[in-house]
Write a protein that holds these residues in place. Structure first.
Motif, PDB file in Angstrom:
ATOM      1  N   ASP A 190       0.858  -0.918   0.433  1.00  0.00           N
ATOM      2  CA  ASP A 190      -0.069   0.042   0.367  1.00  0.00           C
ATOM      3  C   ASP A 190       1.039   1.547   0.302  1.00  0.00           C
ATOM      4  OD1 ASP A 190      -2.881  -1.000   0.040  1.00  0.00           O
ATOM      5  OD2 ASP A 190      -2.019  -1.609   2.005  1.00  0.00           O
ATOM      6  N   ALA A 191       0.244   2.402  -0.451  1.00  0.00           N
ATOM      7  CA  ALA A 191       1.177   3.578  -0.526  1.00  0.00           C
ATOM      8  C   ALA A 191      -0.232   4.842   0.078  1.00  0.00           C
ATOM      9  CB  ALA A 191       0.768   4.010  -1.791  1.00  0.00           C
ATOM     10  N   PHE A 192       0.278   5.138   1.068  1.00  0.00           N
ATOM     11  CA  PHE A 192      -0.514   6.373   1.765  1.00  0.00           C
ATOM     12  C   PHE A 192      -0.327   7.490   0.963  1.00  0.00           C
ATOM     13  CE2 PHE A 192       0.114   2.972   5.057  1.00  0.00           C
ATOM     14  CZ  PHE A 192      -0.529   2.818   6.201  1.00  0.00           C
ATOM     15  N   ILE A 193      -1.958   8.367   1.157  1.00  0.00           N
ATOM     16  CA  ILE A 193      -2.379   9.407   0.687  1.00  0.00           C
ATOM     17  C   ILE A 193      -2.402   9.947   2.038  1.00  0.00           C
ATOM     18  CG2 ILE A 193      -3.372  10.139  -1.550  1.00  0.00           C
ATOM     19  CD1 ILE A 193      -1.923   8.074  -2.073  1.00  0.00           C
ATOM     20  N   ALA A 194      -1.554  11.283   1.881  1.00  0.00           N
ATOM     21  CA  ALA A 194      -2.274  12.470   2.703  1.00  0.00           C
ATOM     22  C   ALA A 194      -3.830  12.831   2.441  1.00  0.00           C
ATOM     23  CB  ALA A 194      -1.138  13.261   3.007  1.00  0.00           C
ATOM     24  N   PHE A 195      -4.200  13.149   3.339  1.00  0.00           N
ATOM     25  CA  PHE A 195      -5.690  13.670   2.705  1.00  0.00           C
ATOM     26  C   PHE A 195      -5.526  14.723   3.809  1.00  0.00           C
ATOM     27  CE2 PHE A 195     -10.442  13.516   4.497  1.00  0.00           C
ATOM     28  CZ  PHE A 195     -10.752  13.078   3.215  1.00  0.00           C
ATOM     29  N   ALA A 196      -5.280  16.215   2.313  1.00  0.00           N
ATOM     30  CA  ALA A 196      -4.672  17.367   2.705  1.00  0.00           C
ATOM     31  C   ALA A 196      -5.612  18.458   2.668  1.00  0.00           C
ATOM     32  CB  ALA A 196      -3.872  17.688   2.373  1.00  0.00           C
ATOM     33  N   ARG A 197      -5.662  19.345   3.041  1.00  0.00           N
ATOM     34  CA  ARG A 197      -6.693  21.045   2.162  1.00  0.00           C
ATOM     35  C   ARG A 197      -5.356  21.926   2.745  1.00  0.00           C
ATOM     36  NH1 ARG A 197     -11.406  24.057   4.638  1.00  0.00           N
ATOM     37  NH2 ARG A 197     -11.032  26.033   3.345  1.00  0.00           N
ATOM     38  N   VAL A 198      -5.038  22.750   1.286  1.00  0.00           N
ATOM     39  CA  VAL A 198      -4.487  24.180   1.335  1.00  0.00           C
ATOM     40  C   VAL A 198      -5.074  24.330   1.684  1.00  0.00           C
ATOM     41  CG1 VAL A 198      -3.213  25.024   0.117  1.00  0.00           C
ATOM     42  CG2 VAL A 198      -3.815  23.222  -0.372  1.00  0.00           C
ATOM     43  N   PHE A 199      -4.398  25.826   3.369  1.00  0.00           N
ATOM     44  CA  PHE A 199      -5.111  27.239   4.041  1.00  0.00           C
ATOM     45  C   PHE A 199      -4.726  27.856   3.299  1.00  0.00           C
ATOM     46  CE2 PHE A 199      -6.989  23.951   6.569  1.00  0.00           C
ATOM     47  CZ  PHE A 199      -7.807  24.183   7.456  1.00  0.00           C
ATOM     48  N   SER A 200      -3.511  27.950   2.039  1.00  0.00           N
ATOM     49  CA  SER A 200      -2.781  29.090   2.301  1.00  0.00           C
ATOM     50  C   SER A 200      -1.988  28.497   1.188  1.00  0.00           C
ATOM     51  CB  SER A 200      -2.558  29.990   3.102  1.00  0.00           C
ATOM     52  OG  SER A 200      -1.439  30.888   2.132  1.00  0.00           O
ATOM     53  N   GLY A 201      -1.289  29.526   0.148  1.00  0.00           N
ATOM     54  CA  GLY A 201      -0.895  29.113  -1.236  1.00  0.00           C
ATOM     55  C   GLY A 201      -1.589  28.276  -1.840  1.00  0.00           C
ATOM     56  N   THR A 202       0.587  28.215  -2.488  1.00  0.00           N
ATOM     57  CA  THR A 202      -0.517  27.033  -3.650  1.00  0.00           C
ATOM     58  C   THR A 202       0.839  26.138  -3.472  1.00  0.00           C
ATOM     59  OG1 THR A 202      -1.394  29.010  -5.461  1.00  0.00           O
ATOM     60  CG2 THR A 202      -0.346  26.424  -6.314  1.00  0.00           C
ATOM     61  N   ILE A 203       0.224  25.269  -3.584  1.00  0.00           N
ATOM     62  CA  ILE A 203       1.080  23.448  -3.050  1.00  0.00           C
ATOM     63  C   ILE A 203       1.892  23.166  -4.770  1.00  0.00           C
ATOM     64  CG2 ILE A 203      -0.252  22.534  -2.800  1.00  0.00           C
ATOM     65  CD1 ILE A 203       1.632  21.116  -0.904  1.00  0.00           C
ATOM     66  N   LYS A 204       3.386  22.629  -4.718  1.00  0.00           N
ATOM     67  CA  LYS A 204       3.564  22.189  -6.510  1.00  0.00           C
ATOM     68  C   LYS A 204       4.356  21.130  -5.728  1.00  0.00           C
ATOM     69  CE  LYS A 204       3.468  26.975  -8.436  1.00  0.00           C
ATOM     70  NZ  LYS A 204       4.246  27.939  -7.186  1.00  0.00           N
ATOM     71  N   LYS A 205       4.148  20.436  -7.698  1.00  0.00           N
ATOM     72  CA  LYS A 205       5.284  19.841  -7.146  1.00  0.00           C
ATOM     73  C   LYS A 205       6.878  20.150  -7.251  1.00  0.00           C
ATOM     74  CE  LYS A 205       3.109  15.163 -10.138  1.00  0.00           C
ATOM     75  NZ  LYS A 205       2.859  14.209 -10.709  1.00  0.00           N
ATOM     76  N   GLY A 206       7.661  19.315  -6.632  1.00  0.00           N
ATOM     77  CA  GLY A 206       8.796  19.149  -6.276  1.00  0.00           C
ATOM     78  C   GLY A 206       9.488  20.603  -5.536  1.00  0.00           C
ATOM     79  N   GLN A 207       8.072  21.099  -5.212  1.00  0.00           N
ATOM     80  CA  GLN A 207       8.579  21.944  -3.621  1.00  0.00           C
ATOM     81  C   GLN A 207       9.090  21.699  -2.554  1.00  0.00           C
ATOM     82  OE1 GLN A 207       5.296  23.983  -3.034  1.00  0.00           O
ATOM     83  NE2 GLN A 207       5.679  25.926  -2.789  1.00  0.00           N
ATOM     84  N   GLU A 208       9.595  22.473  -2.296  1.00  0.00           N
ATOM     85  CA  GLU A 208      10.127  21.783  -0.373  1.00  0.00           C
ATOM     86  C   GLU A 208       9.226  22.952   0.857  1.00  0.00           C
ATOM     87  OE1 GLU A 208      13.910  21.380   0.795  1.00  0.00           O
ATOM     88  OE2 GLU A 208      15.306  19.865  -0.879  1.00  0.00           O
ATOM     89  N   LEU A 209       8.809  22.034   1.385  1.00  0.00           N
ATOM     90  CA  LEU A 209       7.526  22.231   2.617  1.00  0.00           C
ATOM     91  C   LEU A 209       8.988  21.463   3.602  1.00  0.00           C
ATOM     92  CD1 LEU A 209       4.589  22.804   0.645  1.00  0.00           C
ATOM     93  CD2 LEU A 209       5.785  24.342   1.422  1.00  0.00           C
ATOM     94  N   TYR A 210       8.531  22.033   4.752  1.00  0.00           N
ATOM     95  CA  TYR A 210       8.579  21.688   5.998  1.00  0.00           C
ATOM     96  C   TYR A 210       7.769  21.282   6.587  1.00  0.00           C
ATOM     97  CZ  TYR A 210      12.123  25.969   6.337  1.00  0.00           C
ATOM     98  OH  TYR A 210      13.479  26.272   6.123  1.00  0.00           O
ATOM     99  N   VAL A 211       7.922  19.671   7.494  1.00  0.00           N
ATOM    100  CA  VAL A 211       6.564  19.171   7.800  1.00  0.00           C
ATOM    101  C   VAL A 211       6.550  19.480   9.542  1.00  0.00           C
ATOM    102  CG1 VAL A 211       6.044  16.383   8.196  1.00  0.00           C
ATOM    103  CG2 VAL A 211       7.042  17.480   5.836  1.00  0.00           C
ATOM    104  N   LEU A 212       5.646  19.802   9.871  1.00  0.00           N
ATOM    105  CA  LEU A 212       5.972  20.213  11.460  1.00  0.00           C
ATOM    106  C   LEU A 212       5.257  19.177  11.854  1.00  0.00           C
ATOM    107  CD1 LEU A 212       4.856  23.792  10.821  1.00  0.00           C
ATOM    108  CD2 LEU A 212       7.162  23.063  10.733  1.00  0.00           C
ATOM    109  N   GLY A 213       5.241  18.260  12.964  1.00  0.00           N
ATOM    110  CA  GLY A 213       4.884  17.423  13.486  1.00  0.00           C
ATOM    111  C   GLY A 213       3.791  18.273  14.391  1.00  0.00           C
ATOM    112  N   PRO A 214       3.092  17.088  15.362  1.00  0.00           N
ATOM    113  CA  PRO A 214       1.962  17.877  16.015  1.00  0.00           C
ATOM    114  C   PRO A 214       1.806  18.447  17.773  1.00  0.00           C
ATOM    115  CG  PRO A 214       1.624  15.645  15.192  1.00  0.00           C
ATOM    116  CD  PRO A 214       2.708  15.314  15.017  1.00  0.00           C
TER     117      PRO A 214
END
Ligand SMILES: Nc1nc2c(ncn2[C@@H]2O[C@H](COP(=O)(O)OP(=O)(O)OP(=O)(O)O)[C@@H](O)[C@H]2O)c(=O)[nH]1
Ligand SMILES: [Mg+2]
Length: 1106
Positions: free
Chosen positions: A488-512
């Motif tokens: 299985d692959a895991f897919i994140a169920f997500a919503r963008v609240f601001s900005g545009t998320i793009k392929k290849g972009q680098e982002l911080y993953v902030l834990g809970p």
């Protein structure tokens, strides 16, 4: 044909005004998935004929088989409303209480909710829970009153009766909303924002809204009312639904009445005056038909009567003609009236169009996010928004702008990770090959062939091993690839609240647990986040990783489509984050972004099982499987106990079954043995009972001793530490029930108090206390501080009403436990030990303060595992009567101790097993500044450790000196049952030691709604049994409700003659408490007092006589 093509999608996604993120919420089986089918059918994803039968959103096999939804899933739909196109991201959620955490994950990503209510069953427990969740997350609801067909066909109500019934249901729903609103308004006695943002005038206008009540126009968002256009009457299974505007429009022309007037009067106590053709008030009083009955319901009833009940085909054509509807010849010929009805009503009152129109007009767009919601997302309720770093506070405007511009910071929330078979991912789906790919494949095959030829020519080699040809290697590689595809692959169920998320972009993953303040400081001090780090490399205190976004998906129910970018305001999926996100996380381009507040957990995971692989060699697979399961399910907990046992904690029986199935078939793919469900207990003490087991008053020696012991207070236990330097006097008493429940309800508050007032930093350095106290007041909101005050007041009241014995107890609370927030109290009644209560910080010069934390830790350990069966205690108060420290404690003088004292020391001998553990714990916590080095090497170990084990032992002994009881976890259970099956249901409940609290007959039907409580430990197979016993007429919903004392002494043996008579000499039949306790002890490998063979001689005699 599918309506949504990539280009259109892109266009719509960019315009947040035309996006709606909504979820469907309801009690189990009220028709959410059926309703979703109708909506899905409008986009050509499934055939309209199959809508309502397919349950497209239930993609799992077991969902289809059991007929209940188990996870929330999203689908993107296109809707055209009067020429304007909208993108609706629809999330279907489960209604079964075991999967309530899936509802939280859905609600977090939405701006609006469609609440579905079955008009026959009415408002059920999960309907209330759903409305509450929507309320807590500040999302706006609309209402669908579903299963209207049941009123006609099943309940056989007349249109007028149906109308009365509907008004009652609507009242029930509005009552829940009103309740939520009142509790919120009352809870906001000091409007939080009044100090910082809102001026007092505005604050009072908030309250004014409330007092203005129903008539006030501003309340339209709060209550459901058909004339406001936020209610739809529907039958999802028959595919029709209408709001009153449909009939208002229709009859405005026919009657020559203004449409607006009709819209306001079509629902309510209005009727049409026959002669004047005017709409008048007071239908009920004058015994007239309300407009709604006359124009809407009667028409509907007539259609059902003609088509389904009487099956008059000729009239069907007439009806169709009068409604201007064309029916196909096939439909007309069909023998099943339901099919004709669906064809007719589907065109006459199209459900999907009505509902989606309502969604687009009544529910907010993502860019309409309120200030309150933005703050709620960013900052937990107990903390103040303005305590966040200023960079973080600035992000609030970013949330509200919902901008997808290049320079807008990217903020994405991931509410869960869901599994998807890898081969179902779009990039692995088969697609027509390009010319280049064909050429490449041809070349590969040619090479393979050549190699095979070459091999067959080489003589057989003795070594054989290096002959593993590249052809074989390819096979292995292919196999590997195959395996990977199966995984299985895991897919994140997500919503963008601001900005545009793009392929290849680098982002911080902030834990809970990420906190912007410390992260910003770290970055400023030059720390960089290594892009290679993944979740498992993070050390404690680290919560940030970096990730390059690899795959973005559009969620389409069972399928995914790839996307290149997703602008603000949309719900979508992200692939390739398995290594970075456990269950939920925030992705952002800035670390100033806070972790989103935790999802509201509504269910208490209570059912646990230990799992092990059937074959020991599969252990690694099981561990891997458990890890995946833990990631995929928001509610499940996986614990590895000290014994090495792997324990699964689940919300209920259905959830447990699903988890085990998933583990076997999906994640671990090995055979697994699961233990019997493990149910937690609590241990407590009670006041000595006054009647015995056969309800005879207990007299004799008990009462005598009670008089002697003047406070009825239990024995005072005196214990010394191993080195005799400290002596403790302690006794146990049952806490007043009210106090216990206060502590239980306010566990979060107590945790906050502990975190901010007794923070570790504070304990180490007494000079810092003053500073950090004021600091903590900065962090805790006004509301929290006020809540602490209120709790104190309430505790005071509860104690003072419990009798003189508890006078001033609230100010003597030394600690609460276990885990510093539990329902047990350590009370400080030591003469002249001036320890401030749990509400304040440590201060002072008493020497005993240095060992204070050891003392408290001893109490924490004791309450964590009681003496009955090592389960946590509840409702027990340990009153410390005295605590002395010998003078020489601080002296480094080993000779002052008598060498042989360990042999006659009771506490050292009492529980040898527990001491080493305690020592290691205390060694790291011991205030080393006070303890001379050499003390550590003394025969009894560090002094703080000795205090800890002495306190622990003292607590256990004091506990044992009182009458002890087990407490069982209780489910509250809501059963809808037919009158005929009522008796059988009572029998099942009785057998399982359940209790009926009340039963109400539902108006207009022969259904009873029964509320009962049932011990969790007796609840397994309850639902299937009750279904079997009542031939499927009763269906219970079990929710954890509270803890209850089992009023039987687990150590009871018959004393009086009556008791012997009643229970026999062995008394092994009646003692339920003992049975539970022994089962737990046996499971934990503790000693169980049990004779396996009794009267061995007799058995021999028997066999001789044969
Ligand atoms: N008579 C009637 N039955 C309906 C209607 N809508 C749904 N049902 C039936 O109700 C049952 C439950 O429907 P679902 O759509 O699975 O209910 P759900 O709310 O999704 O249930 P969970 O997801 O398990 O909470 C099915 O057997 C449906 O056929 C309706 O309008 N009328
Ligand atoms: Mg469903």
């Amino acid at each position: 044909m599918r309506l949504l093509n990539p280009q259109k999608l892109n266009e719509l996604q960019r315009n947040p005004n035309r996006v709606r993120n909504i979820c469907i919420l309801a009690h189990v089986d009220h028709g959410k998935t059926t309703l979703a089918d109708s909506l899905v059918a409008t986009n050509g994803i499934i055939s309209p004929k199959m809508a309502g039968k397919l349950r497209y959103m239930d993609s799992r096999k077991d969902e289809q088989e059991r007929g209940i939804t188990m996870k929330s899933s999203s689908i993107a739909l296109l809707h055209n409303k009067g020429g304007e196109e909208y993108l609706v991201n629809l999330i279907d959620s489960p209604g079964h209480v075991d999967f309530a955490s899936e509802v939280s994950t859905a609600v977090r990503l939405c701006d609006g909710a469609v609440v579905v209510v079955d008009v026959v069953e009415g408002v059920c427990p999960q309907t209330q829970a759903a409305l509450k969740q929507a309320w807590l997350e500040n999302i706006r609801p609309v209402l669908v009153l579903n299963k209207m067909d049941r009123l006609i066909l099943e309940m056989k109500l007349s249109p007028l009766d149906a109308y009365v019934h509907l008004t009652q249901i609507l009242e029930q729903v509005n009552a829940v909303m009103g309740e939520l609103f009142t509790s919120e308004v009352l809870g906001r006695t000091v409007p939080e924002k009044s100090q910082s943002q809102i001026d007092p005038d505005k604050a009072s206008s908030l309250l004014y809204d409330w007092s203005a009540g129903l008539e006030d126009a501003d309340d339209s968002h709060l209550y459901f009312s058909p004339d406001q256009g936020n209610v739809i009457f529907a039958s999802a299974v028959d595919g029709w639904g209408f709001g009153i505007e449909h009939f208002a429009k229709l009859y405005a022309d026919k009657l020559g009445v203004n449409e607006k007037v009709l819209q306001k009067t079509l629902w309510g106590d209005f009727y049409l005056h026959g002669k004047t053709k005017r709409v008048m008030k007071g239908a009920q009083e004058k015994a007239k038909k309300p407009l709604f009955v006359q124009f809407a319901l009667e028409n509907l009833w007539a259609v059902y009567d003609t088509v389904v009940i009487r099956k008059e085909k000729d009239k069907l054509q007439k009806i169709a003609d009068s409604l201007n509807i064309k029916l196909t010849v096939r439909d007309m010929r069909h023998t099943d009236g339901k099919v004709q009805l669906q064809a007719l009503c589907g065109q006459w009152l199209p459900l999907a169009k009505t509902l989606l129109d309502m969604v687009c007009t009544k529910l907010p767009a993502p860019c309409e996010i309120t200030e309150e919601k933005a703050e709620k997302l960013m900052c937990s309720a107990t903390e103040r928004f303005d305590s966040l770093p200023s960079d973080t506070q600035k992000l609030k405007s970013v949330f509200m702008a919902c901008s997808s511009d290049e320079d807008a910071p990217v903020i994405v929330f991931i509410s869960k990770m869901f599994p998807m078979e890898r081969r179902c991912l779009p990039q692995y789906r088969s697609h027509p090959l390009t010319a280049a790919e064909i050429a490449e494949r041809r070349e590969k095959t040619r090479l393979q062939h050549a190699q095979r030829l070459a091999q067959s020519e080489t003589p057989f080699s003795v070594e054989g091993t290096h002959l593993l040809s590249s052809g074989d290697q390819m096979k292995i590689e292919e196999q590997k690839e195959q395996e990977q595809n199966d995984a299985d692959a895991f897919i994140a169920f997500a919503r963008v609240f601001s900005g545009t998320i793009k392929k290849g972009q680098e982002l911080y993953v902030l834990g809970p647990k990420h906190e912007p303040q410390s992260a910003l400081e770290k970055l400023e001090s030059g720390e960089v986040i290594n892009p290679d780090l993944t979740l498992k490399d993070l050390k404690s205190g680290q919560h940030i990783t970096r990730v390059k976004i690899d795959q973005l998906y559009l969620l389409m129910g069972r399928e995914l489509e790839t996307l290149d970018s997703v602008p603000a305001g949309n719900v979508f999926g992200i692939g390739g984050l398995e290594e970075h996100v456990l269950k939920s996380a925030t992705l952002s381009s800035t670390v100033a972004c806070p972790a989103f507040t935790e999802l509201a957990q509504v269910v208490v995971p209570i059912v646990r099982v230990a799992v092990e692989p059937t074959h020991a060699q599969d252990m690694a697979a099981l561990v891997r499987g458990l890890r995946l399961l833990n990631q995929a399910d928001a509610c499940v907990q996986v614990i590895v106990q000290e014994t090495g046992e792997h324990v699964l904690v689940t919300a209920g029986e259905v959830h447990l079954q699903r988890c085990l199935d998933d583990l076997r078939e999906r994640y671990a793919k090995v055979a697994i043995n699961a233990s019997e469900p493990i149910v937690p207990f609590r241990e407590t003490v009670v006041v000595p009972p006054t009647v015995d087991m056969v309800n005879e008053a207990i007299q004799d020696q008990n009462t005598a001793s009670k008089d002697g012991d003047k406070e009825n207070a239990g024995e005072v236990i005196t214990l010394s530490t191993s080195n005799k330097h400290s002596t403790i006097k302690i006794r146990a008493a049952p806490l007043p029930t009210e106090v216990t429940s206060l502590l239980e309800v306010h566990a979060d508050l107590l945790k906050a108090v502990d975190k901010h007032i007794h923070s570790e930093a504070g304990q180490q350095n007494s000079e810092m206390f003053e500073d950090s106290l004021s600091e903590s007041q900065m962090v805790l909101t006004e509301r929290t501080l006020k809540a602490i005050e209120t709790l104190k007041e309430k505790l005071k009241d509860a104690f003072s009403s419990a009798g003189d014995e508890w006078k001033c107890a609230e100010s003597q609370i030394w600690s609460v436990g276990p885990r510093r927030c539990g329902p047990n109290i350590l009370l400080n009644r030591i003469p002249a030990y001036d320890h401030p209560s749990v509400w304040q910080r440590l201060r002072g010069s008493d020497r005993r303060l240095e060992y204070d934390s050891s003392f408290v830790n001893g109490f924490q350990l004791a309450t964590l595992a009681g003496p009955l069966c090592e389960e946590p205690m509840m409702g027990v108060c340990f009153i410390v009567e005295d605590w002395t420290l010998a003078e020489e404690t601080q002296l480094d003088h080993p000779s002052s101790r008598s060498p042989g004292s360990e042999h006659n020391d009771p506490s050292a001998a009492a529980k040898p097993g527990s001491i080493p553990g305690n020592l290691s714990l205390s060694a790291c916590q011991a205030p080393s500044a006070i303890l001379p080095e050499s003390l550590l090497s003394q025969p009894y170990g560090p002094f703080s450790g000795q205090i800890m084990s002495a306190v622990k032992e003292g607590c256990r002994k004091a506990f044992q000196a009182r009458p002890q009881r087990l407490m069982a976890a209780m489910y509250s259970c809501n059963i809808q049952v037919n009158a005929e099956a009522l008796g059988k249901m009572y029998a099942v409940l009785g057998r399982r030691h359940g209790r009926v609290l009340h039963g109400d007959m539902q108006e207009g039907s022969s259904t009873f709604t029964v509320t009962a409580v049932l011990p969790v430990v007796e609840s397994f197979e309850f639902a299937p049994e009750i279904r079997k016993q009542t031939s499927g007429l009763a269906s219970p919903q079990l929710v954890f409700s509270h803890w209850e004392v089992i009023d039987i002494d687990p150590f009871w043996t018959p004393h009086t003659e009556e008791e012997y008579l009643h229970y026999g000499e062995k008394a092994d039949s009646g003692n339920r408490a003992r049975r539970y306790m022994d089962a737990v002890r046996r499971r934990k490998g503790l000693a169980v007092q049990e004779k396996l063979v009794e009267f061995a001689e007799k058995q021999r005699t028997l066999s001789k006589n044969k």
